[in-house]
Enzyme design. Structure first.
Site, PDB file in Angstrom:
ATOM      1  N   CYS A 113       0.814  -1.222   0.000  1.00  0.00           N
ATOM      2  CA  CYS A 113       0.000   0.000   0.000  1.00  0.00           C
ATOM      3  C   CYS A 113       0.848   1.273   0.000  1.00  0.00           C
ATOM      4  O   CYS A 113       0.338   2.359  -0.261  1.00  0.00           O
ATOM      5  CB  CYS A 113      -0.957   0.010   1.182  1.00  0.00           C
ATOM      6  SG  CYS A 113      -2.055  -1.400   1.206  1.00  0.00           S
ATOM      7  N   HIS A 249      -3.514   6.958   3.003  1.00  0.00           N
ATOM      8  CA  HIS A 249      -3.848   5.731   2.277  1.00  0.00           C
ATOM      9  C   HIS A 249      -5.303   5.387   2.585  1.00  0.00           C
ATOM     10  O   HIS A 249      -5.737   5.428   3.731  1.00  0.00           O
ATOM     11  CB  HIS A 249      -2.915   4.604   2.745  1.00  0.00           C
ATOM     12  CG  HIS A 249      -3.370   3.256   2.322  1.00  0.00           C
ATOM     13  ND1 HIS A 249      -3.742   2.971   1.033  1.00  0.00           N
ATOM     14  CD2 HIS A 249      -3.525   2.095   3.014  1.00  0.00           C
ATOM     15  CE1 HIS A 249      -4.100   1.708   0.945  1.00  0.00           C
ATOM     16  NE2 HIS A 249      -3.977   1.158   2.140  1.00  0.00           N
ATOM     17  N   ASN A 279     -10.173  -0.344  -0.662  1.00  0.00           N
ATOM     18  CA  ASN A 279      -8.710  -0.245  -0.535  1.00  0.00           C
ATOM     19  C   ASN A 279      -8.050  -0.704  -1.838  1.00  0.00           C
ATOM     20  O   ASN A 279      -8.089  -1.885  -2.175  1.00  0.00           O
ATOM     21  CB  ASN A 279      -8.257  -1.124   0.637  1.00  0.00           C
ATOM     22  CG  ASN A 279      -6.762  -1.043   0.882  1.00  0.00           C
ATOM     23  OD1 ASN A 279      -6.020  -0.506   0.073  1.00  0.00           O
ATOM     24  ND2 ASN A 279      -6.325  -1.581   2.010  1.00  0.00           N
TER      25      ASN A 279
HETATM   26  N1  ACO Z   1     -19.116  -9.328   7.516  1.00  0.00           N
HETATM   27  C1  ACO Z   1     -19.707  -9.637   8.659  1.00  0.00           C
HETATM   28  N2  ACO Z   1     -19.063 -10.021   9.781  1.00  0.00           N
HETATM   29  C2  ACO Z   1     -17.722 -10.057   9.700  1.00  0.00           C
HETATM   30  C3  ACO Z   1     -17.016  -9.755   8.523  1.00  0.00           C
HETATM   31  C4  ACO Z   1     -17.768  -9.391   7.395  1.00  0.00           C
HETATM   32  N3  ACO Z   1     -17.198  -9.056   6.216  1.00  0.00           N
HETATM   33  N4  ACO Z   1     -15.690  -9.892   8.761  1.00  0.00           N
HETATM   34  C5  ACO Z   1     -15.567 -10.253  10.047  1.00  0.00           C
HETATM   35  N5  ACO Z   1     -16.789 -10.376  10.623  1.00  0.00           N
HETATM   36  C6  ACO Z   1     -17.111 -10.738  11.991  1.00  0.00           C
HETATM   37  C7  ACO Z   1     -16.014 -11.515  12.654  1.00  0.00           C
HETATM   38  O1  ACO Z   1     -16.122 -12.902  12.356  1.00  0.00           O
HETATM   39  C8  ACO Z   1     -16.280 -11.239  14.123  1.00  0.00           C
HETATM   40  O2  ACO Z   1     -17.327 -12.044  14.542  1.00  0.00           O
HETATM   41  P1  ACO Z   1     -17.336 -12.668  16.037  1.00  0.00           P
HETATM   42  O3  ACO Z   1     -17.351 -11.465  16.942  1.00  0.00           O
HETATM   43  O4  ACO Z   1     -18.577 -13.493  16.039  1.00  0.00           O
HETATM   44  O5  ACO Z   1     -16.065 -13.449  16.140  1.00  0.00           O
HETATM   45  C9  ACO Z   1     -16.789  -9.793  14.122  1.00  0.00           C
HETATM   46  O6  ACO Z   1     -17.219  -9.542  12.768  1.00  0.00           O
HETATM   47  C10 ACO Z   1     -15.742  -8.773  14.505  1.00  0.00           C
HETATM   48  O7  ACO Z   1     -14.539  -9.065  13.797  1.00  0.00           O
HETATM   49  P2  ACO Z   1     -13.240  -8.217  13.985  1.00  0.00           P
HETATM   50  O8  ACO Z   1     -12.178  -8.756  13.070  1.00  0.00           O
HETATM   51  O9  ACO Z   1     -12.916  -8.081  15.432  1.00  0.00           O
HETATM   52  O10 ACO Z   1     -13.757  -6.822  13.426  1.00  0.00           O
HETATM   53  P3  ACO Z   1     -13.042  -5.430  13.470  1.00  0.00           P
HETATM   54  O11 ACO Z   1     -13.907  -4.472  14.168  1.00  0.00           O
HETATM   55  O12 ACO Z   1     -11.623  -5.543  13.889  1.00  0.00           O
HETATM   56  O13 ACO Z   1     -13.066  -5.017  11.938  1.00  0.00           O
HETATM   57  C11 ACO Z   1     -11.593  -4.920  10.080  1.00  0.00           C
HETATM   58  C12 ACO Z   1     -12.392  -5.816  11.003  1.00  0.00           C
HETATM   59  C13 ACO Z   1     -12.545  -4.016   9.306  1.00  0.00           C
HETATM   60  C14 ACO Z   1     -10.846  -5.811   9.079  1.00  0.00           C
HETATM   61  C15 ACO Z   1     -10.605  -4.082  10.933  1.00  0.00           C
HETATM   62  O14 ACO Z   1      -9.843  -4.914  11.757  1.00  0.00           O
HETATM   63  C16 ACO Z   1      -9.737  -3.253  10.102  1.00  0.00           C
HETATM   64  O15 ACO Z   1     -10.177  -2.274   9.543  1.00  0.00           O
HETATM   65  N6  ACO Z   1      -8.446  -3.585  10.019  1.00  0.00           N
HETATM   66  C17 ACO Z   1      -7.504  -2.849   9.210  1.00  0.00           C
HETATM   67  C18 ACO Z   1      -7.066  -3.710   8.162  1.00  0.00           C
HETATM   68  C19 ACO Z   1      -6.967  -3.073   6.804  1.00  0.00           C
HETATM   69  O16 ACO Z   1      -7.628  -2.132   6.430  1.00  0.00           O
HETATM   70  N7  ACO Z   1      -6.105  -3.663   6.035  1.00  0.00           N
HETATM   71  C20 ACO Z   1      -5.924  -3.304   4.687  1.00  0.00           C
HETATM   72  C21 ACO Z   1      -4.561  -3.591   4.234  1.00  0.00           C
HETATM   73  S1  ACO Z   1      -3.386  -2.779   5.223  1.00  0.00           S
HETATM   74  C22 ACO Z   1      -3.669  -1.214   5.007  1.00  0.00           C
HETATM   75  O17 ACO Z   1      -4.092  -0.885   3.946  1.00  0.00           O
HETATM   76  C23 ACO Z   1      -3.438  -0.346   6.104  1.00  0.00           C
END
Ligand code: ACO
Length: 322
Positions: A113, A249, A279
């Site tokens: 990224c 980003h 993204n």
């Molecule tokens: N739809 C529905 N439910 C989902 C999904 C989905 N697409 N994905 C995960 N869940 C569920 C999980 O299974 C979990 O369920 P549970 O509580 O029953 O176990 C619940 O949602 C919460 O999951 P978390 O992973 O804790 O959710 P979080 O609030 O952390 O959000 C996310 C996840 C959006 C990926 C977040 O961690 C994030 O934004 N991370 C940054 C990663 C990123 O953007 N990376 C891109 C590449 S790196 C960069 O560009 C910086």
């Protein structure tokens, strides 16, 4: 020593759109969950006959048109991508041929990224030291090709797109500062399991698709955005108040909002276009900038702060006058 300035900016998004509603029919997710957790509403997906080079080429043409620069004037082409057309040749060489550019150096940079900022840093150094007077820097990805469409934790996050900038030498800044970094200790948090010298097999079971520890990436991304933005601004004895526009980003809205809050940067001065294209990795910063230039928010003379963070981890920032 002269400076480098952005003479033109351009972007391209594939025609095909995949909305959150569409994803609801493909996996156990919901529009509400995706919007709430990421701010993303839709993403663009490259057609079968499109490729990283074809997306990049279109963005490059738009940037060159704005700059009034022709292909034979280019002295350097740098493409930031982690989804190149092929292992060899570099996508930059494919685009060079398609543009009809002269035999200038053309190279890909894989900083995930952070690819566009790495490219900007590289080209800036060339221009400032007299190695080139016009350079094309592209950030482009077809992440859909390495997305596991059965993994809802990653599939909802990514999209395809391209952004490009033409840099040219100038007596006035221009790019005022760039900083780039990497720390390979975090490989496990965001990666594809296999590649070329490691397990060449393009199936989910063989680890060809993106895997990520979302929570850990989120926390580190926010902290890093804060420290690198401060580092770059302080390096110029500047203040965050001097920045007209912060272009982070475009990973997801929660990261953008959290980073802006930590920096004390009001959202009115933050360019956020992630809702429109998800993204797009290395493409996201020039893409966001182009959209904001063309809709009239970013104007010539504005001071911009760009900051990227991605797999590696890699991160980098640039402060410039447009
Ligand atoms: N739809 C529905 N439910 C989902 C999904 C989905 N697409 N994905 C995960 N869940 C569920 C999980 O299974 C979990 O369920 P549970 O509580 O029953 O176990 C619940 O949602 C919460 O999951 P978390 O992973 O804790 O959710 P979080 O609030 O952390 O959000 C996310 C996840 C959006 C990926 C977040 O961690 C994030 O934004 N991370 C940054 C990663 C990123 O953007 N990376 C891109 C590449 S790196 C960069 O560009 C910086």
């Amino acid at each position: 020593m002269s400076y480098a300035r952005i003479a033109g900016i351009g972007s391209y998004l594939p025609e095909k759109v995949l909305t959150n509603k569409d994803l609801e029919g493909m996996m156990d997710t919901s529009d509400e969950w995706i919007r709430e957790r990421t701010g993303i509403k839709r993403r663009h997906i490259a057609a079968d006959d499109e490729s990283t080079s074809s997306l990049g080429l279109e963005a490059a043409r738009r940037a060159m048109e704005m700059a009034g620069v022709t292909a034979d004037e280019l002295d350097l082409i740098v493409v930031g991508t982690c989804t190149p057309d092929k292992v060899i040749p570099a996508t930059a060489c494919i685009i060079q041929r398609q543009l009809g550019a002269k035999r200038c150096p053309a190279v890909d940079i894989n900083a995930a990224c952070s690819g566009f900022i790495y490219g900007l840093d590289y080209a800036n150094r060339y221009l400032r030291t007299g190695g080139a007077s016009k350079a094309l820097v592209i950030g482009v990805e077809t992440l859909s090709r390495i997305t596991n469409w059965e993994d809802r934790t990653t599939a909802v996050l990514f999209g395809d797109g391209a952004g490009a900038a033409v840099l040219e030498t100038s007596d006035e800044p221009g790019i005022m500062a760039t900083h780039i970094h990497a720390n390979g200790e975090f490989e496990d948090l965001l990666q594809t399991q296999n590649g070329v010298s490691l397990g060449f097999d393009a199936s989910a079971a063989a680890g060809a698709f993106i895997e990520m520890n979302g929570n850990a990436v989120f926390k580190r991304a926010v902290a890093t955005f804060d420290s690198m933005a401060r580092e770059t601004v302080a390096d110029l004895d500047g203040h965050l108040e001097d920045i007209d526009w912060f272009i982070p980003h475009q990973a997801n809205m929660r990261i953008i909002t959290a980073a802006a809050k930590k920096l004390g940067m009001p959202m009115e001065r933050v360019i956020a276009t992630v809702d429109e294209h998800a993204n797009t990795s290395a493409a996201s910063i020039p893409l966001a900038m182009d959209l904001a230039v063309r809709d009239g928010r970013i104007k010539r003379g504005d001071t911009l702060l760009m900051a990227a963070f991605g797999a590696g981890f890699t991160w980098g920032s640039a402060m410039l006058k447009f």
